[in-house]
Design a protein around this motif. Structure first.
Motif, mmCIF file in Angstrom:
data_model
loop_
_atom_site.group_PDB
_atom_site.id
_atom_site.type_symbol
_atom_site.label_atom_id
_atom_site.label_comp_id
_atom_site.label_asym_id
_atom_site.label_seq_id
_atom_site.Cartn_x
_atom_site.Cartn_y
_atom_site.Cartn_z
ATOM 1 N N TYR A 31 -21.989 -22.503 -12.436
ATOM 2 C CA TYR A 31 -22.985 -22.141 -13.450
ATOM 3 C C TYR A 31 -24.385 -22.534 -13.008
ATOM 4 O O TYR A 31 -25.361 -21.835 -13.285
ATOM 5 C CB TYR A 31 -22.650 -22.777 -14.796
ATOM 6 N N SER A 32 -24.506 -23.643 -12.306
ATOM 7 C CA SER A 32 -25.812 -24.050 -11.787
ATOM 8 C C SER A 32 -26.322 -23.020 -10.801
ATOM 9 O O SER A 32 -27.473 -22.571 -10.871
ATOM 10 C CB SER A 32 -25.711 -25.413 -11.087
ATOM 11 N N GLU A 33 -25.443 -22.638 -9.899
ATOM 12 C CA GLU A 33 -25.822 -21.662 -8.881
ATOM 13 C C GLU A 33 -26.118 -20.301 -9.489
ATOM 14 O O GLU A 33 -26.800 -19.475 -8.889
ATOM 15 C CB GLU A 33 -24.703 -21.532 -7.850
ATOM 16 N N ALA A 34 -25.598 -20.074 -10.675
ATOM 17 C CA ALA A 34 -25.854 -18.801 -11.348
ATOM 18 C C ALA A 34 -27.163 -18.849 -12.138
ATOM 19 O O ALA A 34 -27.521 -17.883 -12.815
ATOM 20 C CB ALA A 34 -24.703 -18.438 -12.253
ATOM 21 N N GLY A 35 -27.841 -19.981 -12.099
ATOM 22 C CA GLY A 35 -29.164 -20.049 -12.688
ATOM 23 C C GLY A 35 -29.354 -20.929 -13.904
ATOM 24 O O GLY A 35 -30.466 -21.039 -14.430
ATOM 25 N N LEU A 36 -28.278 -21.575 -14.364
ATOM 26 C CA LEU A 36 -28.436 -22.425 -15.542
ATOM 27 C C LEU A 36 -28.992 -23.799 -15.163
ATOM 28 O O LEU A 36 -28.788 -24.278 -14.059
ATOM 29 C CB LEU A 36 -27.082 -22.606 -16.244
#
Lengths: 192, 192
Positions: free
Chosen positions: B137-142
């Motif tokens: 999720y971090s890598e997806a922009g969150l």
DNA sequence: TCGATACCATACGCACGAGTATGGATGGCA
DNA sequence: TGCCATCCATACTCGTGCGTATGGTATCGA
């Protein structure tokens, strides 16, 4: 240790046994429901139990039915009474998140789904709750299919949360952090 | 009925017992793990069992460790190998949704969280999986907080889904309807 | 005051599953 | 070929928890 925490000197009724059974289920699970243990906890012996119930199975059945009866009725009706449909979801989430006690029996029953007696009860309760969620999502503007799927997702998140937090004791989340989680959940699951 | 479905005439090893234990756990739960039943299923008697293991508890421990070892390794590494971070979440969801078998043990263990032996194992496995979700999720922009909370929500939805569908048998959802549910879940849980 | 009914105690029997004791079979290796 | 380690069978013991049998005590109406 405790032995006789309840110096109730009155005679016991079937309802007393059912309530005690539900308490025991809530904090030790269905597997721990033994008649001698319950009797000890109530300050009597098996002799009493087998006067009120024909078998252990009968007690479980009665306790489950009692739990299904005096269930979540109030919460549902109070939410339904709210005028603004969009406000219902956040309110429901916050209420459920902060009232832990009523969910302890449900959580315990979730771990007892191999017991044939609990399956139909849990199926009915879960079904009713999901239908309630579905109508709320519909009234909040989702299409019928979207509302149904969103209800499934929401209810699954609720069930999973119970498992991961009270039964499994995952890295004890703090109070503030928990509130933040609830608000995050509201943002992502509530229609914009 | 079946009695001797496995005419394995070779001698048994400890690993054979552990695998059999995991199979039994997967389809009857941890509570059904009895040594005489397992022996019968393997075409031998208790005498064999107590040569390989000191106690029933030891078998459970060994089986759990074995399961934790040969776990989800491949899935995680394959997902991590995907170049586009945004494509990882939908792929992960679809993979998990369509491979039921590996999740049966996890679902069974979820119902056995009163057993002290399974708690630490489940805590470790769940923790690792949630950390994996969090980084995705971090890598997806969150943001870090959003990613963590979204991971919690997603994993809770996964756990709840397991309970509500394989253990409880809620109104048997059809195959197409299930796919629609998965796509709905991807839409609502994946960052826009 | 005196049964009758409701509630409970005590002492059993019984099934089931874990663990132990001991002897038998089987395979590799000197 | 014979011996030793490995693997398994048979026959027990033992604890636990359900259910039963039977007798005791309290309470209430007549």
């Amino acid at each position: 240790m405790n032995a006789s925490a309840k110096p109730e000197r009155t005679r016991l009724s079937a309802e007393d046994w059912e309530d005690a059974a539900l308490r025991l289920i809530a904090d030790q699970g269905v597997g721990a429901l033994a008649v001698e243990a319950l009797a000890r906890q109530l300050g009597v012996t098996k002799g009493s139990f087998y006067w009120h119930f024909r078998t252990r199975e009968a007690l479980l059945q009665a306790a489950l039915e009692r739990w299904e009866q005096y269930g979540e009725k109030e919460v549902i009706s109070q939410i339904e009474a709210m005028p603004d449909p969009r406000a219902r979801l956040p309110e429901l989430f916050r209420r459920v998140a902060h009232e832990i006690a009523p969910h302890r029996v449900y959580a315990a029953l979730l771990k007892a789904l191999d017991h044939p007696q609990v399956v139909p009860v849990m199926a009915r309760v879960s079904q009713r709750r999901m239908e309630f969620l579905t109508t709320i999502y519909s009234e909040a503007g989702l299409s019928p299919e979207e509302a149904l799927n969103r209800a499934r997702l929401t209810y699954a998140a609720y069930v999973g949360f119970l498992q991961l937090n009270f039964t499994l004791g995952l890295p004890r989340i703090s109070h503030d952090e928990f509130d933040a989680y609830v608000e995050h959940m509201i943002r992502t699951l509530t229609p914009a």
